[in-house]
Design an enzyme around this catalytic site. Structure first.
Site, mmCIF file in Angstrom:
data_model
loop_
_atom_site.group_PDB
_atom_site.id
_atom_site.type_symbol
_atom_site.label_atom_id
_atom_site.label_comp_id
_atom_site.label_asym_id
_atom_site.label_seq_id
_atom_site.Cartn_x
_atom_site.Cartn_y
_atom_site.Cartn_z
ATOM 1 N N TYR A 60 -3.812 1.394 -11.183
ATOM 2 C CA TYR A 60 -2.619 2.084 -11.652
ATOM 3 C C TYR A 60 -1.557 1.096 -11.104
ATOM 4 O O TYR A 60 -1.719 0.204 -10.426
ATOM 5 C CB TYR A 60 -2.431 3.315 -10.552
ATOM 6 C CG TYR A 60 -2.497 2.956 -8.994
ATOM 7 C CD1 TYR A 60 -3.857 2.940 -8.316
ATOM 8 C CD2 TYR A 60 -1.273 2.671 -8.415
ATOM 9 C CE1 TYR A 60 -3.843 2.625 -7.167
ATOM 10 C CE2 TYR A 60 -1.466 2.276 -6.891
ATOM 11 C CZ TYR A 60 -2.478 2.290 -6.353
ATOM 12 O OH TYR A 60 -2.706 1.830 -4.998
ATOM 13 N N SER B 121 0.688 -1.015 0.041
ATOM 14 C CA SER B 121 0.017 -0.075 0.110
ATOM 15 C C SER B 121 0.772 1.067 0.004
ATOM 16 O O SER B 121 1.685 1.315 0.693
ATOM 17 C CB SER B 121 -0.804 0.040 1.376
ATOM 18 O OG SER B 121 -1.775 1.206 1.227
ATOM 19 N N SER C 130 -0.371 4.089 0.893
ATOM 20 C CA SER C 130 -1.231 4.918 1.908
ATOM 21 C C SER C 130 -0.252 5.628 2.691
ATOM 22 O O SER C 130 -0.290 6.972 3.205
ATOM 23 C CB SER C 130 -2.359 4.543 2.306
ATOM 24 O OG SER C 130 -3.351 4.153 1.448
ATOM 25 N N GLY D 263 -18.502 -3.668 -9.287
ATOM 26 C CA GLY D 263 -17.950 -3.878 -8.137
ATOM 27 C C GLY D 263 -18.072 -2.724 -6.934
ATOM 28 O O GLY D 263 -18.679 -1.762 -7.193
ATOM 29 N N GLY D 264 -16.986 -2.771 -5.733
ATOM 30 C CA GLY D 264 -17.080 -1.830 -4.669
ATOM 31 C C GLY D 264 -16.853 -0.421 -5.138
ATOM 32 O O GLY D 264 -17.330 0.478 -4.961
ATOM 33 N N GLY E 259 -5.323 5.438 -12.223
ATOM 34 C CA GLY E 259 -5.967 5.785 -11.045
ATOM 35 C C GLY E 259 -5.106 6.324 -9.923
ATOM 36 O O GLY E 259 -5.316 6.378 -8.775
ATOM 37 N N LYS F 280 -13.619 -3.439 2.701
ATOM 38 C CA LYS F 280 -14.708 -2.079 2.437
ATOM 39 C C LYS F 280 -16.028 -2.416 2.749
ATOM 40 O O LYS F 280 -16.666 -1.393 3.330
ATOM 41 C CB LYS F 280 -14.520 -1.588 1.145
ATOM 42 C CG LYS F 280 -13.111 -0.761 0.916
ATOM 43 C CD LYS F 280 -12.938 -0.232 -0.314
ATOM 44 C CE LYS F 280 -11.684 0.435 -0.790
ATOM 45 N NZ LYS F 280 -11.820 1.086 -2.270
HETATM 46 P P1 NAP Z 1 -14.227 -5.683 -6.758
HETATM 47 O O1 NAP Z 1 -15.311 -5.171 -5.922
HETATM 48 O O2 NAP Z 1 -13.645 -6.989 -6.430
HETATM 49 O O3 NAP Z 1 -14.953 -5.692 -8.387
HETATM 50 C C1 NAP Z 1 -14.198 -6.196 -9.621
HETATM 51 C C2 NAP Z 1 -14.880 -5.773 -10.774
HETATM 52 O O4 NAP Z 1 -14.142 -6.314 -11.902
HETATM 53 C C3 NAP Z 1 -16.211 -6.488 -11.053
HETATM 54 O O5 NAP Z 1 -17.050 -5.598 -11.751
HETATM 55 C C4 NAP Z 1 -15.796 -7.697 -11.908
HETATM 56 O O6 NAP Z 1 -16.948 -8.243 -12.491
HETATM 57 C C5 NAP Z 1 -14.969 -7.256 -12.646
HETATM 58 N N1 NAP Z 1 -14.003 -8.155 -13.274
HETATM 59 C C6 NAP Z 1 -12.912 -8.885 -12.565
HETATM 60 N N2 NAP Z 1 -12.499 -9.891 -13.664
HETATM 61 C C7 NAP Z 1 -13.045 -9.668 -14.448
HETATM 62 C C8 NAP Z 1 -12.719 -10.242 -15.976
HETATM 63 N N3 NAP Z 1 -11.883 -11.226 -16.123
HETATM 64 N N4 NAP Z 1 -13.526 -9.878 -16.883
HETATM 65 C C9 NAP Z 1 -14.599 -9.001 -16.843
HETATM 66 N N5 NAP Z 1 -14.788 -8.243 -15.605
HETATM 67 C C10 NAP Z 1 -14.054 -8.520 -14.620
HETATM 68 O O7 NAP Z 1 -13.205 -4.784 -6.974
HETATM 69 P P2 NAP Z 1 -13.307 -3.022 -6.782
HETATM 70 O O8 NAP Z 1 -13.147 -2.587 -5.435
HETATM 71 O O9 NAP Z 1 -14.693 -2.547 -7.264
HETATM 72 O O10 NAP Z 1 -12.071 -2.319 -7.662
HETATM 73 C C11 NAP Z 1 -12.100 -2.287 -8.978
HETATM 74 C C12 NAP Z 1 -10.805 -1.863 -9.511
HETATM 75 O O11 NAP Z 1 -10.637 -0.388 -9.031
HETATM 76 C C13 NAP Z 1 -9.450 -2.459 -8.948
HETATM 77 O O12 NAP Z 1 -8.461 -2.479 -9.968
HETATM 78 C C14 NAP Z 1 -8.953 -1.481 -7.733
HETATM 79 O O13 NAP Z 1 -7.836 -1.592 -7.696
HETATM 80 C C15 NAP Z 1 -9.364 -0.281 -8.349
HETATM 81 N N6 NAP Z 1 -9.398 0.788 -7.396
HETATM 82 C C16 NAP Z 1 -8.733 1.827 -7.639
HETATM 83 C C17 NAP Z 1 -8.976 3.074 -6.384
HETATM 84 C C18 NAP Z 1 -7.919 4.140 -6.579
HETATM 85 O O14 NAP Z 1 -7.904 4.756 -5.584
HETATM 86 N N7 NAP Z 1 -7.176 4.498 -7.732
HETATM 87 C C19 NAP Z 1 -9.903 3.009 -5.467
HETATM 88 C C20 NAP Z 1 -10.557 1.719 -5.576
HETATM 89 C C21 NAP Z 1 -10.486 0.788 -6.555
HETATM 90 P P3 NAP Z 1 -18.020 -9.361 -12.101
HETATM 91 O O15 NAP Z 1 -18.770 -8.652 -11.088
HETATM 92 O O16 NAP Z 1 -18.346 -10.102 -13.168
HETATM 93 O O17 NAP Z 1 -17.075 -10.604 -11.284
#
Ligand code: NAP
Length: 290
Positions: free
Chosen positions: A233, A24, A26, A139-140, A255, A76
């Site tokens: 990122y 992390s 952070s 997702g989240g 990101g 989360k």
């Molecule tokens: P999450 O709740 O685990 O959701 C993951 C998402 O990705 C779901 O919509 C999932 O689809 C999809 N997915 C995963 N593998 C896939 C594949 N092979 N093909 C198609 N779709 C796929 O994760 P999250 O917390 O939402 O985070 C999502 C991304 O945002 C991550 O990369 C995370 O690192 C990034 N993020 C960045 C920040 C930042 O500050 N820059 C903050 C938060 C999150 P299904 O529902 O079909 O499984």
């Protein structure tokens, strides 16, 4: 909520919890903020397994000078149940990334991801008002960014996800049915004609974690998009950013800026002070490369 007031000379303790957590960024971000505004903080990482989540959160906040916590994957959603109160964004997202200990010693759950994303998009001068965005993923992270994007003036959000039930659930939960519209995943991954007008795309899937990125629909990803943004990122351009560049999208970003901006919002909630995020983004990009 009564916020923590920084007392001169006093050191306050913070942690980010998650699993895994050791990579992390952070701690570095918050140390840079603390230097800027001259408060003393001790910010570390804490590996927390799901079965120990409640006890470790409660133990941390039982210590007087332990003032705040960031929460990342996979906690989360689970941490919501430990909060005495939730901000509007945390409530609608069903997810918390920042915990604030109030003067009364209670835990307030906040979600600063969406506000952080909007702040980064604004700093990049990317238009949001009256724009139609396609968000990939349900997702989240998607839950956290929708309300702040709509508040920033986004006209329409087309939502697409590999598992469509999850997009449908978000649309039902948000209740802005005319603003959030289901978009068929098959239209994203197949080379078919698309009749929907899309100004820009946000990738909120974790697809970029894979080195091999799918060949998404060239009828969406082409010169007509004004920008693309990957929430993911890494040191090098993400596979989504590389894909968008290959498709000649004018502007593509990862990101990292959102990470810094969401941290700035958390820092503000703890100390009531805003920091210069521009400087921190530059330092962080260097840290990430080394
Ligand atoms: P999450 O709740 O685990 O959701 C993951 C998402 O990705 C779901 O919509 C999932 O689809 C999809 N997915 C995963 N593998 C896939 C594949 N092979 N093909 C198609 N779709 C796929 O994760 P999250 O917390 O939402 O985070 C999502 C991304 O945002 C991550 O990369 C995370 O690192 C990034 N993020 C960045 C920040 C930042 O500050 N820059 C903050 C938060 C999150 P299904 O529902 O079909 O499984």
């Amino acid at each position: 909520m009564k916020k923590t007031q920084a007392t001169k000379g006093q050191t306050y303790n913070f942690v980010v919890i998650g699993n895994p957590i050791k990579h992390s960024l952070s701690p570095q971000i918050h140390r840079l903020f603390a230097e800027q505004v001259q408060v003393n903080i001790d910010y570390s990482t804490l590996l927390v397994e799901e079965k120990n989540l409640e006890i470790q959160v409660r133990n941390f906040f039982a210590q007087e000078n332990n003032k705040g916590m960031n929460v990342t994957i996979p906690h989360k959603q689970k941490v919501v149940a430990l909060c005495s109160s939730l901000s509007a964004d945390a409530k609608i997202a069903g997810a918390v990334n920042t915990l604030v200990k109030t003067k009364e010693g209670e835990l307030e759950g906040q979600n600063t991801d969406g506000v952080g994303l909007v702040a980064d998009l604004n700093s990049l001068n990317l238009p949001l008002k009256r724009q139609s965005l396609l968000i990939m993923g349900a997702g989240g992270a998607t839950r956290g960014i929708i309300a702040p994007l709509l508040r920033a003036g986004v006209e329409k959000i087309y939502l697409t996800n590999r598992t469509p039930e999850k997009s449908r659930q978000i649309i039902a939960d948000f209740n802005f049915t005319d603003k959030i519209i289901l978009f068929d995943w098959q239209q994203l991954i197949n080379q078919v004609e698309v009749n929907t007008h899309i100004d820009a795309v946000i990738n909120a899937t974790s697809l970029s974690m894979k080195a091999e990125f799918p060949q998404l629909n060239a009828n969406i990803f082409n010169e007509s998009l004004s920008w693309c943004y990957d929430l993911f990122y890494q040191a090098e351009p993400t596979s989504f950013v590389k894909f968008c560049q290959m498709q000649k999208v004018a502007k593509s970003y990862d990101g990292l800026g959102m990470l810094v901006e969401q941290a700035n919002e958390a820092f503000y909630l703890w100390f009531n002070k805003r920091c210069d995020t521009k400087k921190v983004k530059v330092s962080l990009a260097k840290i990430l490369k080394n």
